[in-house]
Design a protein around this motif. Structure first.
Motif, PDB file in Angstrom:
ATOM      1  N   VAL A 114       0.833  -1.204   0.000  1.00  0.00           N
ATOM      2  CA  VAL A 114       0.000   0.000   0.000  1.00  0.00           C
ATOM      3  C   VAL A 114       0.867   1.254   0.000  1.00  0.00           C
ATOM      4  N   ARG A 115       0.272   2.334  -0.458  1.00  0.00           N
ATOM      5  CA  ARG A 115       0.924   3.638  -0.425  1.00  0.00           C
ATOM      6  C   ARG A 115       0.837   4.245   0.974  1.00  0.00           C
ATOM      7  N   ALA A 116       1.819   5.042   1.328  1.00  0.00           N
ATOM      8  CA  ALA A 116       1.735   5.862   2.536  1.00  0.00           C
ATOM      9  C   ALA A 116       0.807   7.040   2.254  1.00  0.00           C
ATOM     10  N   GLY A 117       0.111   7.506   3.295  1.00  0.00           N
ATOM     11  CA  GLY A 117      -0.751   8.667   3.159  1.00  0.00           C
ATOM     12  C   GLY A 117      -2.214   8.363   3.403  1.00  0.00           C
ATOM     13  N   LYS A 118      -3.018   9.415   3.455  1.00  0.00           N
ATOM     14  CA  LYS A 118      -4.470   9.373   3.668  1.00  0.00           C
ATOM     15  C   LYS A 118      -4.839   9.001   5.104  1.00  0.00           C
ATOM     16  N   ILE A 119      -4.393   7.814   5.573  1.00  0.00           N
ATOM     17  CA  ILE A 119      -4.660   7.376   6.941  1.00  0.00           C
ATOM     18  C   ILE A 119      -3.337   6.947   7.569  1.00  0.00           C
ATOM     19  N   SER A 120      -3.349   6.687   8.856  1.00  0.00           N
ATOM     20  CA  SER A 120      -2.114   6.340   9.577  1.00  0.00           C
ATOM     21  C   SER A 120      -1.630   4.949   9.186  1.00  0.00           C
ATOM     22  N   PHE A 121      -0.348   4.707   9.448  1.00  0.00           N
ATOM     23  CA  PHE A 121       0.210   3.374   9.229  1.00  0.00           C
ATOM     24  C   PHE A 121      -0.579   2.331  10.013  1.00  0.00           C
ATOM     25  N   ALA A 122      -0.927   2.657  11.251  1.00  0.00           N
ATOM     26  CA  ALA A 122      -1.635   1.707  12.116  1.00  0.00           C
ATOM     27  C   ALA A 122      -2.994   1.331  11.535  1.00  0.00           C
ATOM     28  N   GLU A 123      -3.705   2.290  10.968  1.00  0.00           N
ATOM     29  CA  GLU A 123      -5.009   1.998  10.380  1.00  0.00           C
ATOM     30  C   GLU A 123      -4.880   1.120   9.139  1.00  0.00           C
TER      31      GLU A 123
ATOM     32  N   ASP B 171       4.709   6.719  -2.469  1.00  0.00           N
ATOM     33  CA  ASP B 171       4.536   6.774  -3.925  1.00  0.00           C
ATOM     34  C   ASP B 171       4.969   8.137  -4.458  1.00  0.00           C
ATOM     35  N   PRO B 172       5.624   8.175  -5.629  1.00  0.00           N
ATOM     36  CA  PRO B 172       6.095   9.453  -6.179  1.00  0.00           C
ATOM     37  C   PRO B 172       4.992  10.475  -6.431  1.00  0.00           C
ATOM     38  N   THR B 173       3.746  10.010  -6.587  1.00  0.00           N
ATOM     39  CA  THR B 173       2.667  10.970  -6.776  1.00  0.00           C
ATOM     40  C   THR B 173       2.351  11.739  -5.492  1.00  0.00           C
ATOM     41  N   ASP B 174       2.765  11.209  -4.345  1.00  0.00           N
ATOM     42  CA  ASP B 174       2.528  11.856  -3.059  1.00  0.00           C
ATOM     43  C   ASP B 174       3.807  12.394  -2.426  1.00  0.00           C
ATOM     44  N   TYR B 175       4.930  11.765  -2.704  1.00  0.00           N
ATOM     45  CA  TYR B 175       6.199  12.099  -2.058  1.00  0.00           C
ATOM     46  C   TYR B 175       7.270  12.378  -3.115  1.00  0.00           C
ATOM     47  N   SER B 176       7.980  13.464  -2.898  1.00  0.00           N
ATOM     48  CA  SER B 176       9.126  13.785  -3.756  1.00  0.00           C
ATOM     49  C   SER B 176      10.390  13.695  -2.904  1.00  0.00           C
ATOM     50  N   ILE B 177      10.663  12.502  -2.410  1.00  0.00           N
ATOM     51  CA  ILE B 177      11.769  12.327  -1.471  1.00  0.00           C
ATOM     52  C   ILE B 177      12.846  11.405  -2.028  1.00  0.00           C
ATOM     53  N   GLY B 178      12.745  11.052  -3.301  1.00  0.00           N
ATOM     54  CA  GLY B 178      13.747  10.196  -3.901  1.00  0.00           C
ATOM     55  C   GLY B 178      13.415   8.722  -3.752  1.00  0.00           C
ATOM     56  N   ASP B 179      14.170   7.884  -4.437  1.00  0.00           N
ATOM     57  CA  ASP B 179      13.892   6.451  -4.477  1.00  0.00           C
ATOM     58  C   ASP B 179      14.412   5.699  -3.264  1.00  0.00           C
ATOM     59  N   ASN B 180      15.320   6.284  -2.499  1.00  0.00           N
ATOM     60  CA  ASN B 180      16.005   5.509  -1.466  1.00  0.00           C
ATOM     61  C   ASN B 180      15.831   6.063  -0.052  1.00  0.00           C
ATOM     62  N   THR B 181      14.842   6.913   0.157  1.00  0.00           N
ATOM     63  CA  THR B 181      14.624   7.501   1.479  1.00  0.00           C
ATOM     64  C   THR B 181      13.765   6.575   2.345  1.00  0.00           C
ATOM     65  N   PRO B 182      14.255   6.136   3.505  1.00  0.00           N
ATOM     66  CA  PRO B 182      13.473   5.224   4.366  1.00  0.00           C
ATOM     67  C   PRO B 182      12.388   5.978   5.142  1.00  0.00           C
ATOM     68  N   LEU B 183      11.345   5.242   5.476  1.00  0.00           N
ATOM     69  CA  LEU B 183      10.234   5.763   6.274  1.00  0.00           C
ATOM     70  C   LEU B 183      10.251   5.121   7.655  1.00  0.00           C
ATOM     71  N   PHE B 184       9.912   5.918   8.675  1.00  0.00           N
ATOM     72  CA  PHE B 184       9.836   5.439  10.052  1.00  0.00           C
ATOM     73  C   PHE B 184       8.441   5.741  10.609  1.00  0.00           C
ATOM     74  N   GLY B 185       7.989   4.889  11.512  1.00  0.00           N
ATOM     75  CA  GLY B 185       6.688   5.125  12.130  1.00  0.00           C
ATOM     76  C   GLY B 185       6.343   4.009  13.097  1.00  0.00           C
ATOM     77  N   HIS B 186       5.065   3.923  13.449  1.00  0.00           N
ATOM     78  CA  HIS B 186       4.597   2.859  14.350  1.00  0.00           C
ATOM     79  C   HIS B 186       3.242   2.376  13.869  1.00  0.00           C
ATOM     80  N   VAL B 187       2.829   1.201  14.307  1.00  0.00           N
ATOM     81  CA  VAL B 187       1.566   0.610  13.856  1.00  0.00           C
ATOM     82  C   VAL B 187       0.679   0.200  15.034  1.00  0.00           C
TER      83      VAL B 187
ATOM     84  N   MET C  75      12.297   0.266  -3.978  1.00  0.00           N
ATOM     85  CA  MET C  75      11.975  -1.135  -3.694  1.00  0.00           C
ATOM     86  C   MET C  75      10.551  -1.459  -4.146  1.00  0.00           C
ATOM     87  N   ALA C  76       9.622  -0.552  -3.883  1.00  0.00           N
ATOM     88  CA  ALA C  76       8.232  -0.773  -4.276  1.00  0.00           C
ATOM     89  C   ALA C  76       8.091  -0.845  -5.800  1.00  0.00           C
ATOM     90  N   ASN C  77       8.807   0.021  -6.511  1.00  0.00           N
ATOM     91  CA  ASN C  77       8.730   0.004  -7.974  1.00  0.00           C
ATOM     92  C   ASN C  77       9.223  -1.315  -8.545  1.00  0.00           C
TER      93      ASN C  77
END
Length: 773
Positions: free
Chosen positions: A264-273, A291-307, A347-349
Motif C-alpha cells: 500500500v501507499r503511505a498517506g491518507k490514513i495512519s500506518f496503524a489503520e 509513492d512518487p505521486t505523493d512524495y518527492s523524497i527520492g527512491d532511497n529515502t526510508p520511512l519510520f513510524g509505528h503501527v 523497492m516498491a517500484n
C-alpha cells in the motif's frame, strides 16, 4: 449608665462587622486564643495594607472583649457624649454610602444582559472585575501578547533546540529536555519532571529486516515499531492506500486477501489503520511505501513510524508506565497481529512493475497497472526488538489567581526519528516562547490569569504519543475534572499555503473569533466567508491531540500551516531538516512560527482570562441531531427491506428523545448564563464545571479504556460510537455475516443513555433534569 454605654458599643461593633463577625474584603481580622482561658482578642484594620500607629503610642485601634464577653469599647475610646455621637454619625454615614454602592451595582447588573443571549459569554463581560483578582481588559491582553513575539527571536530559539539525534530515551532527547526545564526555571515558573519506563520496538541492532521477491532481496533501513515479528510468505496484492473502501473494492473483484502480503501507499490514513484494515482481511503482512505521486523524497529515502492502533505504551494499556508499578503481562488490543514494514520507493517500484493479475481501477493507476496474482510470491521478515526506555516529560506552570486548580495544557513533542525540525523543533521552540511571553506578562505587566496554564514537553511522541498518554493515564481522574483544554504544537509549521485546524466542536466558535484577532491576511481561505469548510479538518488518530480528546475527554485543538494540496512529505524521514523546511516555506519559518505562537496564545489566554469558558455546547447539538437523523433513516430502511431482523417494538424514539434532552439542556445553560452575576465567583465556577463536563460525558462509561481507549461516542473509534451504530445497521441491511442483531440492540441502548447522561449533567441540578426517557 454603664448598660447604655455597652449597648452603644455593641451597636458600633455590629455596624463594623454586620454578618455575624465575618469580615468584608476590605477588612483584616486577626484572631488569637488565650490558651489558659476562653478570653479572645479580635484585631480589626480597615485596610489590609495599613500598619500606621495610632496616636504615636505604638498601639493599633482594636476591639477587646472582657472575660464575660461584653465589649468595653467605651473604655478604649473614651465614653464622652461627644465621642459617642461622632461614632454614631460615622456609622450612619458608612451605612448610607454602602446602600448607594449596592444599589448602583445591582442596577448595572440588571441592565447588562441583552435581549439576545449567546451560549458564549458576551464581549461586555471582559471589563467586569472581581474582588479575587484584577481583571485586565481583553484588548489590553492581546496587545501585550503581540509585543512579546518577534520573528528574529525565533531564529535563535530554533538554533538552541535543533538536534540531529534526539530519538526518545536517547542522550539527545534528555539534553533537550534539560534545556526546556532550564528555560522554564529562568521564567520563574513552577517546574517538575516525570519519569516513565516504557516498552518500545526498535529495529534489530545486529540483524536486519528484509523481503525476498523473485529471487531479489531487499533490506530496508526504515521500520514500523510494534509490528508483529517473524517470517511469512504470500502472494502480493496492491491495495492502494489500504483504506477500508480500498479493500472492499478488491473483495468486490473476487480477490482473495487471506494470507496475502498487501502493498500500500503511505498517506491518507495512519500506518496503524492501514495494518489494522489489512488484518481484518486476514492478510499476513503489509508493506508500505511512499509513492512518487505523493512524495518527492527520492527512491532511497526510508520511512519510520509505528503501527499501534492506539496511543501510549501498548504494554501498559490504561495505566501509566511508572517504574514502581507491578502489573501482570498485558498488551493493548491495538497491537497488530501481522507483520508490517516500510520499504523505499525504489523497492516498491521493483515489485509493482512485475505484478500480474487484474488491472487496477482507473483512479488507482499511476505508473503501474496490475493488482497482482497468486504467482507473485514474496517473503517478508521482521526482526524488530522490544526494548525498555526511560523517558522524561518536562512541565512548567503559570498559576491562576482565581481558579488555580483549573488549567489549560499546551504541549509539544520533543523527540524525532532524525533531525525532526518540523516535527518537533519548531513546536518545542513555540512552546518555550509562549512560556516566556506569558510569564513575562504576569511578572512585569500586571496580567493575572484566572486559571492556570501548564506547559508540557513530551517524549516518545514518535512511538504514538507515549509520553503524553502515560501522563494522562497516571492522572486521568484528576484531569477529567481540572483540565480545560489541550493545545497541540506538533508540526505547526509545515508549509506556507494553507492554514488548517482540527479541534473539538466545543472550540469552533473560539477558533473563529481568534482567526479574526490574529493577522492571517496572507491566507485567503482564512479570510473568506465560509471559514469552517476551508480551515477545519478532522482530528486524526495519529494526531497528538486525539488521545486528549477521545481518551481523556479534554477539548483539544491542533493546527498547522501546510503546503498546498498535500501534507508535509518529510515527516517520518531523515530529510526533515531546517534546510528542507526553509525550502518548503519559502524562507518564512520564523514569521510562520510567530503567527502560530500568537494563535495558540490567543486560544490559551482566552480560556484562562474570561469569567466563563468560551466553549459553545450547541455545536455538539447539531452533530448529534445529524447523526441521529441518519440512524433513524437507516433503521426505517432496514425494517422495510428486512423486517424480520429488527423487532417491531424497537423504536428510535428513545434516541431522538435523548437528542432532544441535550438540546433542552443547552437552552437551560443559555438561561443560566443570561441570569448570571459575573461577580459571583462560585456561580461562574458552577457554570464552567457544567461546560467542562460535556466532553467527558461523551466518553462511553460502558466500555473499558483498556479495550477501547478512544471512548468518545462522537469522535472516538469502536463499537460504542454513533458511527459504528450506523455501520452496523448497514451490515444488517446487506446481510453481512459479522452483523449481530442482539449486539446492535445493546449498542443502541448504551449510546442512547450516554447522550441522555450528558444532557442530564449539562442541565445542572438534579431537579432540573429532563425525565422524558
Amino acid at each position: 449608665k454603664e448598660q447604655s454605654k455597652c449597648k452603644i458599643s455593641s451597636i458600633i461593633e455590629s455596624s463594623l462587622c454586620p454578618f455575624n463577625g465575618e469580615p468584608h474584603s476590605y477588612t483584616r481580622f486577626s484572631l488569637t486564643q488565650n490558651m489558659e482561658g476562653d478570653n479572645s482578642q479580635v484585631e480589626m484594620k480597615l485596610s489590609s495594607d495599613m500598619d500606621e500607629e495610632v496616636g504615636g503610642n505604638g498601639m493599633e485601634e482594636h476591639l477587646i472583649h472582657s472575660s464575660n464577653g461584653k465589649p468595653y469599647v467605651a473604655q478604649r475610646f473614651g465614653c464622652t457624649p461627644k465621642n459617642l455621637c461622632f461614632m454614631a454619625a460615622a456609622t450612619l454615614f458608612i451605612f448610607t454610602i454602602g446602600c448607594l454602592i449596592g444599589y448602583l451595582a445591582h442596577s448595572k447588573r440588571d441592565l447588562a444582559p441583552g435581549s439576545s443571549v449567546s451560549m458564549l459569554p458576551s464581549e461586555e463581560t471582559d471589563t467586569i472585575k472581581t474582588g479575587a483578582a484584577p481583571h485586565m481588559d481583553w484588548d489590553d491582553v492581546i496587545k501585550l501578547l503581540a509585543k512579546k513575539f518577534s520573528a528574529t527571536k525565533f531564529e535563535s530559539v530554533f538554533s538552541e533546540f535543533a538536534s540531529n539525534s534526539h530519538r526518545a530515551g536517547s542522550p539527545g532527547d534528555e539534553a533537550l529536555g534539560n534545556k526546556v526545564l532550564k528555560k522554564f526555571e529562568e521564567y520563574d515558573m513552577n517546574t517538575w519532571t516525570e519519569e516513565y519506563f516504557v516498552k518500545v520496538q526498535d529495529p534489530p541492532a545486529s540483524g536486519y529486516n528484509r523481503f525476498i521477491f523473485n529471487g531479489t532481496e531487499g533490506y530496508p533501513n526504515g521500520f514500523l515499531s510494534y509490528s508483529a515479528t517473524g517470517r511469512v510468505t504470500g502472494a502480493v496484492v496492491f491495495a492502494y492506500y489500504g483504506q477500508e473502501n480500498d479493500f472492499t473494492l478488491l473483495r468486490g473483484k473476487n480477490i482473495n486477501l487471506s494470507g496475502r502480503v498487501v502493498l500500500v501507499r503511505a498517506g491518507k490514513i495512519s500506518f496503524a489503520e492501514k495494518v489494522a484494515n489489512a488484518a481484518k482481511m486476514n492478510a499476513s503482512a503489509v508493506l508500505i511505501y511512499p509513492d512518487p505521486t505523493d512524495y518527492s523524497i527520492g527512491d532511497n529515502t526510508p520511512l519510520f513510524g509505528h503501527v499501534h492502533l492506539g496511543s501510549g505504551d501498548p504494554y501498559t494499556p490504561g495505566f501509566p508506565s511508572f517504574n514502581h508499578t507491578q502489573f501482570p503481562p498485558v498488551q493493548s488490543s491495538g497491537l497488530p497481529t501481522i507483520l508490517a514494514q516500510t520499504i523505499t520507493t525504489g523497492m516498491a517500484n521493483s515489485i509493482l512493475r512485475k505484478l500480474g493479475g487484474q488491472s487496477a481501477p482507473r483512479e488507482w493507476k499511476s505508473y503501474y497497472n496490475n493488482l497482482g496474482n497468486e504467482k507473485d510470491v514474496i517473503t517478508v521478515e521482521v526482526n524488530n526488538v522490544l526494548t525498555e526506555k526511560r523517558i522524561n516529560n518536562v512541565f512548567g506552570v503559570i498559576k491562576g489567581f482565581v481558579d488555580a486548580d483549573q488549567y489549560v495544557v499546551i504541549g509539544a513533542q520533543r523527540d524525532a526519528w532524525g533531525p525532526g525540525f518540523a516535527t518537533s523543533t519548531v513546536g518545542t521552540s513555540v512552546l518555550v516562547e509562549l512560556a516566556r511571553s506569558i510569564s513575562d506578562m504576569v511578572k512585569n505587566d500586571g496580567f493575572k490569569p484566572r486559571r492556570s496554564i501548564v506547559f508540557a514537553s513530551w517524549s516518545a511522541g514518535e512511538y504514538g504519543s507515549v509520553g503524553a498518554t502515560e501522563w494522562m493515564e497516571g492522572y486521568l481522574s484528576s484531569l477529567k475534572m481540572k483540565a480545560i483544554s489541550y493545545i497541540n504544537l506538533d508540526g505547526v509549521v509545515a508549509g506556507d499555503n494553507r492554514f488548517k485546524v482540527a479541534a473539538s466542536p466545543l472550540l469552533h466558535s473560539l477558533i473563529e473569533s481568534t482567526l479574526k484577532e490574529v493577522n492571517f491576511t496572507q491566507f485567503s481561505q482564512v479570510t473568506r466567508g465560509n471559514w469552517e469548510s476551508d480551515v477545519l479538518e478532522p482530528l486524526k488518530l495519529d494526531n497528538a491531540a486525539y488521545p486528549f480528546l477521545a481518551f481523556s475527554g479534554i477539548p483539544s485543538i491542533s493546527f498547522r500551516f501546510a503546503p498546498s494540496n498535500a501534507d508535509y512529505q518529510y515527516s517520518g524521514t531523515l530529510l526533515d531538516t531546517r534546510e528542507t523546511l526553509k525550502r518548503v516555506t519559502g524562507q518564512q519559518i520564523p514569521q510562520l512560527a510567530e503567527t502560530a505562537a500568537k494563535f495558540a496564545g490567543h486560544i490559551a489566554l482566552r480560556l484562562v482570562h474570561d469569567h466563563l469558558l468560551r466553549m459553545d455546547v450547541t455545536k455538539y447539538d447539531k452533530i448529534i441531531r445529524t447523526q441521529v437523523a441518519q440512524i433513524n433513516g437507516k433503521v426505517k430502511n432496514v425494517k422495510r427491506l428486512r423486517p424480520e431482523l429488527l423487532p417491531k417494538a424497537l423504536t428510535v424514539q428513545w434516541l431522538i428523545s435523548a437528542s432532544g434532552s441535550y438540546s433542552r439542556a443547552c437552552r437551560t445553560l443559555q438561561t443560566d448564563i443570561q441570569n448570571i452575576d459575573y461577580d459571583d465567583i462560585a456561580m461562574c465556577r458552577l457554570i464552567n464545571d457544567r461546560i467542562m463536563m460535556v466532553e467527558r460525558n461523551f466518553l462511553s462509561p460502558y466500555v473499558s479504556p483498556k479495550d477501547s481507549p478512544f471512548r468518545h461516542i462522537l469522535l472516538g473509534s469502536g463499537p460504542h460510537t454513533l458511527t459504528a451504530l450506523f455501520n452496523h445497521l448497514e451490515a444488517l441491511r446487506t446481510n453481512n455475516p459479522e452483523a449481530d442483531v442482539d449486539l446492535f440492540r445493546n449498542q443502541f441502548a448504551l449510546v442512547t443513555w450516554t447522550i441522555q447522561g450528558c444532557a442530564n449533567s449539562l442541565a445542572g441540578d438534579i431537579w432540573s433534569l429532563d425525565n422524558e426517557i
